[in-house]
Design a protein around this motif. Structure first.
Motif, PDB file in Angstrom:
ATOM      1  N   MET A   1       0.829  -1.207   0.000  1.00 24.53           N
ATOM      2  CA  MET A   1       0.000   0.000   0.000  1.00 24.53           C
ATOM      3  C   MET A   1       0.861   1.254   0.000  1.00 24.53           C
ATOM      4  SD  MET A   1      -2.953   1.085   2.710  1.00 24.53           S
ATOM      5  CE  MET A   1      -3.566   2.743   2.774  1.00 24.53           C
ATOM      6  N   GLY A   2       1.854   1.309   0.861  1.00 31.93           N
ATOM      7  CA  GLY A   2       2.762   2.427   0.881  1.00 31.93           C
ATOM      8  C   GLY A   2       2.195   3.645   1.588  1.00 31.93           C
ATOM      9  N   THR A   3       2.941   4.755   1.506  1.00 32.95           N
ATOM     10  CA  THR A   3       2.515   5.998   2.143  1.00 32.95           C
ATOM     11  C   THR A   3       3.066   7.172   1.357  1.00 32.95           C
ATOM     12  OG1 THR A   3       2.432   7.184   4.248  1.00 32.95           O
ATOM     13  CG2 THR A   3       4.527   6.191   3.660  1.00 32.95           C
ATOM     14  N   THR A  24       5.169  12.328   7.258  1.00 37.22           N
ATOM     15  CA  THR A  24       4.276  11.355   6.643  1.00 37.22           C
ATOM     16  C   THR A  24       2.834  11.861   6.619  1.00 37.22           C
ATOM     17  OG1 THR A  24       3.665  10.189   8.678  1.00 37.22           O
ATOM     18  CG2 THR A  24       5.750   9.575   7.640  1.00 37.22           C
ATOM     19  N   ARG A  86       5.834   9.483  -3.222  1.00 35.71           N
ATOM     20  CA  ARG A  86       4.976   8.339  -2.894  1.00 35.71           C
ATOM     21  C   ARG A  86       5.886   7.141  -2.650  1.00 35.71           C
ATOM     22  NH1 ARG A  86      -0.443   9.143  -4.665  1.00 35.71           N
ATOM     23  NH2 ARG A  86      -0.689  11.099  -5.831  1.00 35.71           N
ATOM     24  N   ASP A  88       6.728   3.083  -1.358  1.00 35.64           N
ATOM     25  CA  ASP A  88       6.181   1.725  -1.273  1.00 35.64           C
ATOM     26  C   ASP A  88       6.186   1.223   0.170  1.00 35.64           C
ATOM     27  OD1 ASP A  88       5.831   1.611  -4.037  1.00 35.64           O
ATOM     28  OD2 ASP A  88       7.862   0.871  -4.371  1.00 35.64           O
ATOM     29  N   THR A  89       6.963   1.865   1.013  1.00 38.55           N
ATOM     30  CA  THR A  89       7.069   1.456   2.413  1.00 38.55           C
ATOM     31  C   THR A  89       5.789   1.803   3.171  1.00 38.55           C
ATOM     32  OG1 THR A  89       9.450   1.860   2.361  1.00 38.55           O
ATOM     33  CG2 THR A  89       8.422   1.683   4.524  1.00 38.55           C
ATOM     34  N   ASP A  90       5.281   0.869   3.956  1.00 37.88           N
ATOM     35  CA  ASP A  90       4.105   1.127   4.792  1.00 37.88           C
ATOM     36  C   ASP A  90       4.529   1.836   6.072  1.00 37.88           C
ATOM     37  OD1 ASP A  90       2.291  -0.054   3.052  1.00 37.88           O
ATOM     38  OD2 ASP A  90       2.602  -2.052   3.902  1.00 37.88           O
ATOM     39  N   GLU A  91       3.795   2.849   6.410  1.00 32.83           N
ATOM     40  CA  GLU A  91       4.076   3.588   7.640  1.00 32.83           C
ATOM     41  C   GLU A  91       3.618   2.774   8.844  1.00 32.83           C
ATOM     42  OE1 GLU A  91       3.136   8.025   9.512  1.00 32.83           O
ATOM     43  OE2 GLU A  91       2.250   7.402   7.599  1.00 32.83           O
ATOM     44  N   HIS A  92       4.392   2.833   9.938  1.00 35.81           N
ATOM     45  CA  HIS A  92       3.972   2.156  11.158  1.00 35.81           C
ATOM     46  C   HIS A  92       2.646   2.722  11.645  1.00 35.81           C
ATOM     47  CE1 HIS A  92       8.471   1.152  12.096  1.00 35.81           C
ATOM     48  NE2 HIS A  92       7.927   0.313  11.238  1.00 35.81           N
ATOM     49  N   HIS A 107      11.914   4.750  12.209  1.00 40.07           N
ATOM     50  CA  HIS A 107      11.585   3.972  11.021  1.00 40.07           C
ATOM     51  C   HIS A 107      12.646   4.226   9.950  1.00 40.07           C
ATOM     52  CE1 HIS A 107       8.017   2.371   8.414  1.00 40.07           C
ATOM     53  NE2 HIS A 107       9.150   1.749   8.170  1.00 40.07           N
ATOM     54  N   LEU A 110      11.781   3.775   6.196  1.00 41.36           N
ATOM     55  CA  LEU A 110      10.999   4.817   5.552  1.00 41.36           C
ATOM     56  C   LEU A 110      11.900   5.962   5.091  1.00 41.36           C
ATOM     57  CD1 LEU A 110       7.554   6.135   6.568  1.00 41.36           C
ATOM     58  CD2 LEU A 110       9.403   7.776   6.308  1.00 41.36           C
TER      59      LEU A 110
END
Length: 225
Positions: A1-3, A24, A86, A88-92, A107, A110
């Motif tokens: 999903m990413g962020t 973020t 944008r 690809d890493t998902d935010e905690h 993180h 990120l």
């Protein structure tokens, strides 16, 4: 999903250090510092104060403040210009009470993803934040109108005055030698790691001398010594 994030990396040749900040879409402000050319060390992220109905704009204001502070401290080399990215890493996931034992943890992935995906071209913090706001569904931050009484000023002076009114810093381009930084709080001259803040009187005297020099150059015939 990413962020989606907005951030920058500034370096100081005089100090041999760098600082990276990434905001973020959840309103978490990540920061890492370290030596130039070395892997940065992530610091404890700054989470928005809960409950906060507008966490991103408030955190963006902190991002602007840190950006201006870093410039004032000699971090004038744009290693990564301000950019919206944008990832690809998902935010905690952010806890409903993001403080104490529930505070967000560093993180580094990120930040590394941001530094690897950020565009290399030039960009301003205003442009990056506007793109970031639009992407996450917020209205871009309105530009501050020109301050009253500035209509008769040269365009460059008007732009600089508006930047100061918005709390942004003005600085000479990246360089290893002498440079300058102007913030709403004052004026600072620096050569390498050595810097000095000017008093109001010294600033006025410098302005008078520079204005006289520019007018002298306009009146001096081309080729004159």
């Amino acid at each position: 999903m990413g962020t989606m994030v907005v951030g920058f990396r500034l370096g100081s040749d005089g100090k041999g250090r760098q600082a990276t900040l990434v905001l973020t879409q959840a309103g978490v402000l990540h920061q890492s510092t370290g030596l130039l050319g070395m892997a940065p060390r992530p610091a404890k992220p700054h989470a928005p104060i809960a409950p906060d109905p507008h966490p991103v704009p408030r955190q963006a204001a902190k991002l602007r403040k840190v950006y201006a502070t870093l410039l004032g401290r000699g971090y004038t080399r744009e290693l990564i210009p301000p950019a919206f990215v944008r990832l690809d890493t998902d935010e905690h996931a952010l806890h409903v009470k993001p403080y104490g034992p529930h505070a967000p943890r560093p993180h580094p992935e990120l930040i590394a993803d941001f530094t690897g995906a950020a565009p290399a071209g030039p960009g301003t913090l205003d442009e990056a934040l506007a793109a970031f706001y639009t992407a996450i569904g917020l209205m871009p931050r309105p530009r501050t109108p020109f301050p009253p009484g500035s209509a008769g000023m040269p365009p460059r002076v008007r732009q600089a005055l508006r930047a100061l009114a918005e709390g942004r810093a003005l600085a000479s381009g990246p360089r290893r030698g002498a440079g300058w930084t102007v913030t709403p709080a004052g004026v600072r001259l620096h050569v390498g790691t050595v810097g000095e803040d000017l008093t109001h009187r010294q600033v006025a005297e410098l302005q008078a001398a520079l204005t006289a020099w520019l007018r002298h150059q306009q009146r001096t015939p081309t080729g004159a010594e």
